[in-house]
Write a protein that holds these residues in place. Structure first.
Motif, PDB file in Angstrom:
ATOM      1  N   THR A 143       0.828  -1.210   0.000  1.00 58.89           N
ATOM      2  CA  THR A 143       0.000   0.000   0.000  1.00 58.89           C
ATOM      3  C   THR A 143       0.859   1.257   0.000  1.00 58.89           C
ATOM      4  OG1 THR A 143      -1.755  -1.169   1.213  1.00 58.89           O
ATOM      5  CG2 THR A 143      -1.814   1.235   1.239  1.00 58.89           C
ATOM      6  N   ALA A 146       2.375   1.675  -3.452  1.00 59.63           N
ATOM      7  CA  ALA A 146       1.353   2.029  -4.442  1.00 59.63           C
ATOM      8  C   ALA A 146       0.908   3.482  -4.300  1.00 59.63           C
ATOM      9  CB  ALA A 146       0.151   1.089  -4.303  1.00 59.63           C
ATOM     10  N   ASN A 147       0.728   3.943  -3.052  1.00 55.49           N
ATOM     11  CA  ASN A 147       0.185   5.290  -2.828  1.00 55.49           C
ATOM     12  C   ASN A 147       1.245   6.380  -2.855  1.00 55.49           C
ATOM     13  OD1 ASN A 147      -2.374   4.204  -2.544  1.00 55.49           O
ATOM     14  ND2 ASN A 147      -2.279   4.113  -0.317  1.00 55.49           N
ATOM     15  N   TYR A 151       2.318   5.841  -7.170  1.00 53.44           N
ATOM     16  CA  TYR A 151       1.147   6.676  -7.439  1.00 53.44           C
ATOM     17  C   TYR A 151       0.195   5.990  -8.432  1.00 53.44           C
ATOM     18  CZ  TYR A 151       4.154  10.175  -5.296  1.00 53.44           C
ATOM     19  OH  TYR A 151       4.975  10.853  -4.433  1.00 53.44           O
ATOM     20  N   THR A 152      -0.192   4.794  -8.104  1.00 56.18           N
ATOM     21  CA  THR A 152      -1.038   4.007  -8.995  1.00 56.18           C
ATOM     22  C   THR A 152      -2.498   4.406  -8.853  1.00 56.18           C
ATOM     23  OG1 THR A 152      -1.203   2.284  -7.305  1.00 56.18           O
ATOM     24  CG2 THR A 152       0.510   2.022  -8.957  1.00 56.18           C
ATOM     25  N   THR A 157      -3.710  -0.251  -7.488  1.00 59.20           N
ATOM     26  CA  THR A 157      -3.370  -0.289  -6.063  1.00 59.20           C
ATOM     27  C   THR A 157      -3.858  -1.588  -5.438  1.00 59.20           C
ATOM     28  OG1 THR A 157      -3.415   2.118  -5.826  1.00 59.20           O
ATOM     29  CG2 THR A 157      -3.734   0.822  -3.827  1.00 59.20           C
ATOM     30  N   LYS A 158      -5.067  -1.999  -5.782  1.00 63.57           N
ATOM     31  CA  LYS A 158      -5.586  -3.254  -5.234  1.00 63.57           C
ATOM     32  C   LYS A 158      -4.778  -4.446  -5.733  1.00 63.57           C
ATOM     33  CE  LYS A 158     -10.358  -2.216  -4.031  1.00 63.57           C
ATOM     34  NZ  LYS A 158     -11.789  -2.583  -4.192  1.00 63.57           N
ATOM     35  N   GLN A 161      -1.753  -4.529  -3.693  1.00 67.33           N
ATOM     36  CA  GLN A 161      -2.074  -4.990  -2.338  1.00 67.33           C
ATOM     37  C   GLN A 161      -2.258  -6.503  -2.317  1.00 67.33           C
ATOM     38  OE1 GLN A 161      -5.477  -2.454  -1.697  1.00 67.33           O
ATOM     39  NE2 GLN A 161      -4.323  -0.990  -0.463  1.00 67.33           N
TER      40      GLN A 161
END
Length: 271
Positions: A143, A146-147, A151-152, A157-158, A161
């Motif tokens: 996470t 990704a964040n 910067y997806t 992002t899922k 994860q």
């Protein structure tokens, strides 16, 4: 009809290559964090092999050890208290809620509290497994990347994860396929190629790091000295039935124990 140049270039313009690269990078990071976690945990367990026989031969120290363990529980309680809803238990149910957009988890806060809290709980031999915490830590690392790094978009992002969950379990037990199968069976309940390939890349990368630290010896190493004769194979059915009944009894006891514990208001919830 599309020209040959566009047709042949299509596989190389797909986002699958990008997200696979991100999954590999995340898997390597998770493998490093979980390997450090396992090294610290293994050393604490080695101390227990010395401590418990000593307590057995010196009973006078059992009471001080119990008091120390209770105090340690309060320390762990203070660590998890600010995020107790996201840190209680293995963390898998909280991750499922997060993936359904029903829960929000600050990744770094959860990561360091889970790391330290789990080590402190496992160090004296308290009742806690390593797999669930490693899965949650893996998801939080994914996470964060990704964040705050890749910067997806929400969909990717899922996927990352999911990859973090598979990589976390893979690094915990050095079994990449187990991480992917767990993801498909228990978390995503789907078999989408982009998700599964990214999870497999992350799980394999995490396992590669653990191989560097621990070698290829299985975590649950049970050497088999004798082979079971074919004439005794029928007994395996009884073993399976017995194991299933014991597992059901364990789940029943665990779920009821949580309900009973919730009624004991004298004990703080975070303990």
């Amino acid at each position: 009809m599309l020209p040959a140049k566009k047709i042949l270039a299509k596989p190389f313009t797909s986002t699958i290559l990008r997200i696979l690269g991100q999954g590999i990078f995340i898997g390597l990071s998770i493998g490093l964090v979980v390997s450090i976690f396992r090294i610290l945990l293994d050393h604490s367990i080695k101390l227990l092999y010395v401590l418990y026989p000593y307590l057995s031969s010196h009973p006078v120290w059992i009471l001080p050890f119990i008091i120390f363990t209770i105090l340690l529980c309060f320390v762990v309680g203070q660590i998890i208290k600010p995020q107790i809803n996201n840190l209680a238990g293995s963390g898998i149910s909280q991750l499922q809620a997060m993936l359904l957009d029903e829960n929000s988890m600050p990744w770094f806060t959860i990561l360091w509290r889970k790391f330290i809290g789990t080590l402190l709980a496992l160090a004296p031999g308290l009742f806690l497994g390593r797999e669930g915490p490693c899965i949650e830590m893996g998801a939080m690392i994914a996470t964060g990347y990704a964040n705050d790094f890749f910067y997806t978009n929400p969909q990717d992002t899922k996927i990352l994860q999911y990859a973090g969950i598979a990589a976390g379990l893979s690094a915990a037990v050095s079994a990449p396929f187990a991480g992917v199968f767990f993801l498909v069976e228990e978390i995503s309940s789907s078999f989408k190629p982009k998700e599964v390939l990214t999870a497999l890349a992350a799980a394999a990368s995490a396992d590669l790091v653990t191989l560097i630290f621990f070698g290829n010896r299985p975590v649950l190493y049970l050497p088999i000295a004798h082979k079971l004769p074919v004439s005794s194979y029928w007994s395996l059915v009884l073993v399976g039935i017995g194991a299933g009944l014991l597992a059901y009894s364990y789940q029943w006891s665990l779920l009821n124990a949580k309900w009973i514990f919730s009624k004991l208001k004298i004990i703080p919830r975070q303990c």
